[in-house]
Design an enzyme around this catalytic site. Structure first.
Site, mmCIF file in Angstrom:
data_model
loop_
_atom_site.group_PDB
_atom_site.id
_atom_site.type_symbol
_atom_site.label_atom_id
_atom_site.label_comp_id
_atom_site.label_asym_id
_atom_site.label_seq_id
_atom_site.Cartn_x
_atom_site.Cartn_y
_atom_site.Cartn_z
ATOM 1 N N ARG A 48 0.839 -1.208 0.000
ATOM 2 C CA ARG A 48 0.000 0.000 0.000
ATOM 3 C C ARG A 48 0.879 1.266 0.000
ATOM 4 O O ARG A 48 1.024 1.926 -1.023
ATOM 5 C CB ARG A 48 -0.958 -0.048 1.209
ATOM 6 C CG ARG A 48 -2.086 0.969 1.147
ATOM 7 C CD ARG A 48 -1.696 2.373 1.588
ATOM 8 N NE ARG A 48 -1.180 2.448 2.938
ATOM 9 C CZ ARG A 48 -0.605 3.549 3.431
ATOM 10 N NH1 ARG A 48 -0.459 4.632 2.693
ATOM 11 N NH2 ARG A 48 -0.121 3.561 4.662
ATOM 12 N N ASP A 49 1.497 1.565 1.119
ATOM 13 C CA ASP A 49 2.324 2.782 1.196
ATOM 14 C C ASP A 49 3.441 2.715 0.155
ATOM 15 O O ASP A 49 3.796 3.723 -0.467
ATOM 16 C CB ASP A 49 2.925 2.887 2.609
ATOM 17 C CG ASP A 49 3.350 4.302 2.975
ATOM 18 O OD1 ASP A 49 3.390 5.160 2.083
ATOM 19 O OD2 ASP A 49 3.644 4.547 4.153
ATOM 20 N N HIS A 240 6.207 4.309 12.519
ATOM 21 C CA HIS A 240 6.175 4.215 11.050
ATOM 22 C C HIS A 240 7.157 5.255 10.516
ATOM 23 O O HIS A 240 6.855 6.447 10.465
ATOM 24 C CB HIS A 240 4.732 4.525 10.621
ATOM 25 C CG HIS A 240 4.468 4.536 9.152
ATOM 26 N ND1 HIS A 240 3.695 3.578 8.520
ATOM 27 C CD2 HIS A 240 4.809 5.419 8.179
ATOM 28 C CE1 HIS A 240 3.592 3.865 7.234
ATOM 29 N NE2 HIS A 240 4.252 4.979 7.002
ATOM 30 N N HIS A 242 9.641 6.782 7.619
ATOM 31 C CA HIS A 242 10.198 6.868 6.266
ATOM 32 C C HIS A 242 11.697 7.134 6.461
ATOM 33 O O HIS A 242 12.104 7.755 7.439
ATOM 34 C CB HIS A 242 9.474 7.939 5.452
ATOM 35 C CG HIS A 242 8.095 7.485 5.053
ATOM 36 N ND1 HIS A 242 7.793 7.057 3.790
ATOM 37 C CD2 HIS A 242 6.959 7.331 5.781
ATOM 38 C CE1 HIS A 242 6.529 6.682 3.746
ATOM 39 N NE2 HIS A 242 5.992 6.834 4.950
ATOM 40 N N CYS A 273 4.539 9.193 0.007
ATOM 41 C CA CYS A 273 3.171 9.643 -0.206
ATOM 42 C C CYS A 273 3.188 10.684 -1.316
ATOM 43 O O CYS A 273 3.964 11.639 -1.259
ATOM 44 C CB CYS A 273 2.615 10.225 1.085
ATOM 45 S SG CYS A 273 1.005 10.974 0.848
ATOM 46 N N ASN A 282 9.820 3.942 2.911
ATOM 47 C CA ASN A 282 9.754 3.567 4.332
ATOM 48 C C ASN A 282 11.012 2.817 4.740
ATOM 49 O O ASN A 282 11.758 2.314 3.892
ATOM 50 C CB ASN A 282 8.561 2.626 4.569
ATOM 51 C CG ASN A 282 7.225 3.315 4.408
ATOM 52 O OD1 ASN A 282 6.857 3.713 3.325
ATOM 53 N ND2 ASN A 282 6.519 3.463 5.497
HETATM 54 C C1 LIG Z 1 -10.338 11.885 1.062
HETATM 55 C C2 LIG Z 1 -10.553 12.206 -0.388
HETATM 56 C C3 LIG Z 1 -11.468 11.168 -1.028
HETATM 57 C C4 LIG Z 1 -11.213 13.566 -0.474
HETATM 58 O O1 LIG Z 1 -11.180 14.024 -1.798
HETATM 59 P P1 LIG Z 1 -12.283 15.044 -2.363
HETATM 60 O O2 LIG Z 1 -11.910 15.332 -3.780
HETATM 61 O O3 LIG Z 1 -12.404 16.192 -1.431
HETATM 62 O O4 LIG Z 1 -13.568 14.133 -2.222
HETATM 63 P P2 LIG Z 1 -14.987 14.217 -2.851
HETATM 64 O O5 LIG Z 1 -15.891 13.624 -1.827
HETATM 65 O O6 LIG Z 1 -15.277 15.587 -3.384
HETATM 66 O O7 LIG Z 1 -14.884 13.184 -4.077
HETATM 67 C C5 LIG Z 1 -14.192 13.452 -5.255
HETATM 68 C C6 LIG Z 1 -14.414 12.276 -6.205
HETATM 69 O O8 LIG Z 1 -13.788 11.105 -5.675
HETATM 70 C C7 LIG Z 1 -14.786 10.109 -5.438
HETATM 71 N N1 LIG Z 1 -14.449 9.456 -4.150
HETATM 72 C C8 LIG Z 1 -14.348 10.027 -2.941
HETATM 73 N N2 LIG Z 1 -13.975 9.109 -2.044
HETATM 74 C C9 LIG Z 1 -13.841 7.950 -2.710
HETATM 75 C C10 LIG Z 1 -13.480 6.648 -2.294
HETATM 76 N N3 LIG Z 1 -13.141 6.371 -1.032
HETATM 77 N N4 LIG Z 1 -13.441 5.682 -3.226
HETATM 78 C C11 LIG Z 1 -13.755 5.939 -4.536
HETATM 79 N N5 LIG Z 1 -14.096 7.165 -4.969
HETATM 80 C C12 LIG Z 1 -14.152 8.160 -4.061
HETATM 81 C C13 LIG Z 1 -16.103 10.843 -5.351
HETATM 82 O O9 LIG Z 1 -17.168 9.991 -5.647
HETATM 83 C C14 LIG Z 1 -15.897 11.937 -6.375
HETATM 84 O O10 LIG Z 1 -16.053 11.379 -7.658
HETATM 85 P P3 LIG Z 1 -16.888 12.211 -8.783
HETATM 86 O O11 LIG Z 1 -18.220 12.504 -8.178
HETATM 87 O O12 LIG Z 1 -16.051 13.458 -9.020
HETATM 88 O O13 LIG Z 1 -16.908 11.257 -9.925
HETATM 89 C C15 LIG Z 1 -9.208 12.265 -1.154
HETATM 90 O O14 LIG Z 1 -8.507 13.358 -0.655
HETATM 91 C C16 LIG Z 1 -8.391 11.027 -1.005
HETATM 92 O O15 LIG Z 1 -8.744 9.985 -1.536
HETATM 93 N N6 LIG Z 1 -7.251 11.125 -0.289
HETATM 94 C C17 LIG Z 1 -6.382 10.010 -0.032
HETATM 95 C C18 LIG Z 1 -4.990 10.356 -0.456
HETATM 96 C C19 LIG Z 1 -4.050 9.185 -0.192
HETATM 97 O O16 LIG Z 1 -4.380 8.041 -0.463
HETATM 98 N N7 LIG Z 1 -2.850 9.484 0.332
HETATM 99 C C20 LIG Z 1 -1.882 8.473 0.622
HETATM 100 C C21 LIG Z 1 -2.216 7.702 1.863
HETATM 101 S S1 LIG Z 1 -1.807 8.552 3.399
HETATM 102 C C22 LIG Z 1 -0.188 8.162 3.686
HETATM 103 O O17 LIG Z 1 0.430 7.568 2.858
HETATM 104 C C23 LIG Z 1 0.424 8.474 5.009
HETATM 105 C C24 LIG Z 1 0.495 7.230 5.907
HETATM 106 C C25 LIG Z 1 -0.871 6.742 6.293
HETATM 107 O O18 LIG Z 1 1.160 6.168 5.249
HETATM 108 C C26 LIG Z 1 1.254 7.580 7.186
HETATM 109 C C27 LIG Z 1 2.688 8.029 6.951
HETATM 110 O O19 LIG Z 1 3.320 7.664 5.967
HETATM 111 O O20 LIG Z 1 3.191 8.742 7.838
#
Ligand SMILES: CC(C)(COP(=O)([O-])OP(=O)([O-])OC[C@H]1O[C@@H](n2cnc3c(N)ncnc32)[C@H](O)[C@@H]1OP(=O)([O-])[O-])[C@@H](O)C(=O)NCCC(=O)NCCSC(=O)C[C@@](C)(O)CC(=O)[O-]
Length: 347
Positions: A48-49, A240, A242, A273, A282
């Site tokens: 995933r990450d 966790h 990196h 990310c 990581n």
């Molecule tokens: C939170 C949102 C969705 C807000 O994003 P948004 O654009 O504000 O959301 P929205 O509700 O306006 O939706 C936009 C579009 O996405 C769709 N949508 C909305 N949600 C979903 C869903 N779940 N599954 C499928 N589709 C989805 C939704 O239906 C819509 O589609 P449209 O109507 O335009 O066709 C977005 O910002 C997002 O997905 N963010 C995630 C980003 C991400 O994955 N980052 C990496 C992971 S975090 C990380 O790596 C850190 C961590 C955890 O590892 C810790 C560390 O490393 O320290």
């Protein structure tokens, strides 16, 4: 300046029953023995990450094969997919196919990352047992990663956690940018402690503290841990890291001093990310396992098979593993026991 007495280098002790078995294992004296032996839980995030940061789409069958290889190496917790918006992270858009086609090994946990109720409802159809929610520790990163403020993110994640708890699905929490944010700079440990408490109040069984951009050092980890262990017990925390600045293992050693029992890592040091400027991979799982063998911590992971899993995905991505252990082992050590002896060498 007030400099505290350094605890390292530690005095090394050699454990008796392991000497009898022919394996020389050393444990730094100031690591709480009950936490160093027998086990430390590894939570693998490579599928995933690790892969979320790859620009070229990795086919579903390759993702699944990687997960199978990790399980075959003895990894018991494998974060396998995320159900985020495909508009944000296209690489993770096949979460349903991954989770439905995985051959699950009994005793292995396959959690998935969930950003909102929409993602949760999709994931629930895939027979999941554990989810991870991920508020940010800083405003700047929250806006970039989740398109909302920290408080708004916490409200969203509470809706997800409430539903998961009702459904009997385990919830893990991440806090990201705990040791610094690419947009806001240093983050107060008190802020991270407050978010950590909030995640526990939502029903999380564990909170993973994420140094998302890898700027932490053993010194900053100690400062953070002092604040966090005031609000919870270390057995409920994961670290966790990196490895951007090459501090991952020394940061972990600082965490172990506090009795941490779970560490996140990524096969071959994949990761990062897409929304965290400057984030790199990581802490590599191969490096972690080798390091833990040296400390006499039982991981139940076969390092030879792990190295093979790392090479499998690195070959596919056409880049060398970012794990130093994976590179260093080359083809010289094919025997797991020999590698353990080398890692734990005391004579
Ligand atoms: C939170 C949102 C969705 C807000 O994003 P948004 O654009 O504000 O959301 P929205 O509700 O306006 O939706 C936009 C579009 O996405 C769709 N949508 C909305 N949600 C979903 C869903 N779940 N599954 C499928 N589709 C989805 C939704 O239906 C819509 O589609 P449209 O109507 O335009 O066709 C977005 O910002 C997002 O997905 N963010 C995630 C980003 C991400 O994955 N980052 C990496 C992971 S975090 C990380 O790596 C850190 C961590 C955890 O590892 C810790 C560390 O490393 O320290």
């Amino acid at each position: 300046m007030n400099i505290t007495e350094p605890k390292y280098p530690p005095k090394i002790i050699v454990t008796g029953d392991l000497i009898k078995s022919g394996l020389y294992i050393c444990i730094p004296e100031n690591i709480n023995k009950s936490s160093a032996v027998p086990e430390l839980r590894i939570y693998e995030v490579g599928a995933r990450d690790g892969l979320q940061n790859e620009s070229k789409f990795v086919p579903t069958d390759i993702k699944i094969e990687l997960i199978h290889k990790l399980a075959a190496a003895g990894i018991k917790n494998i974060e396998s997919a995320s159900f985020v918006s495909p508009k944000w992270v296209e690489q993770m858009s096949d979460g349903t196919e991954v989770m439905k086609n995985l051959k699950r090994t009994s005793g292995v946990n396959y959690p998935v990352l969930i950003p909102n109720l929409k993602g949760y409802e999709t994931a629930k159809k895939c027979n999941i047992e554990e989810i991870a929610i991920f508020p940010a520790g800083s405003e700047g990163f929250s806006q970039k990663n989740l398109n909302c403020s920290v408080e708004e993110g916490l409200k969203r994640f509470k809706l997800v956690a409430d539903q998961a708890v009702k459904d009997g699905i385990r919830v893990r929490g991440y806090v990201s940018c705990v040791l610094g944010c690419p947009y806001d700079g240093p983050i107060s440990p008190k802020t991270i402690a407050r978010i950590t408490e909030e995640l526990f109040s939502m029903g999380c069984y564990e909170v993973s503290l994420g140094d998302t951009i890898g700027v932490g050092t053993a010194g900053s980890v100690r400062k953070l841990m002092k604040e966090i262990v005031a609000v919870t017990t270390p057995d409920k925390l994961a670290l966790h890291f990196h490895d951007t600045y090459g501090q991952g293992l020394s940061n972990l050693l600082a965490g172990l001093e506090f009795g941490i029992k779970t560490v996140d890592s990524s096969i071959s040091g994949l990761g990062g990310c897409p929304f965290a400027r400057g984030a790199s991979g990581n802490l590599a799982t191969e490096d972690l396992v080798y390091f833990l063998y040296g400390l006499g911590v039982n991981t139940n992971v076969d390092l030879v098979k792990l190295v093979e899993a790392g090479r499998y995905i690195s070959n596919f991505l056409a880049k060398p593993p970012a794990s130093k252990v994976n590179l260093a082992l080359g083809d010289r050590f094919k025997n797991h026991e020999d590698i353990i002896k080398m890692a734990a060498c005391t004579v």
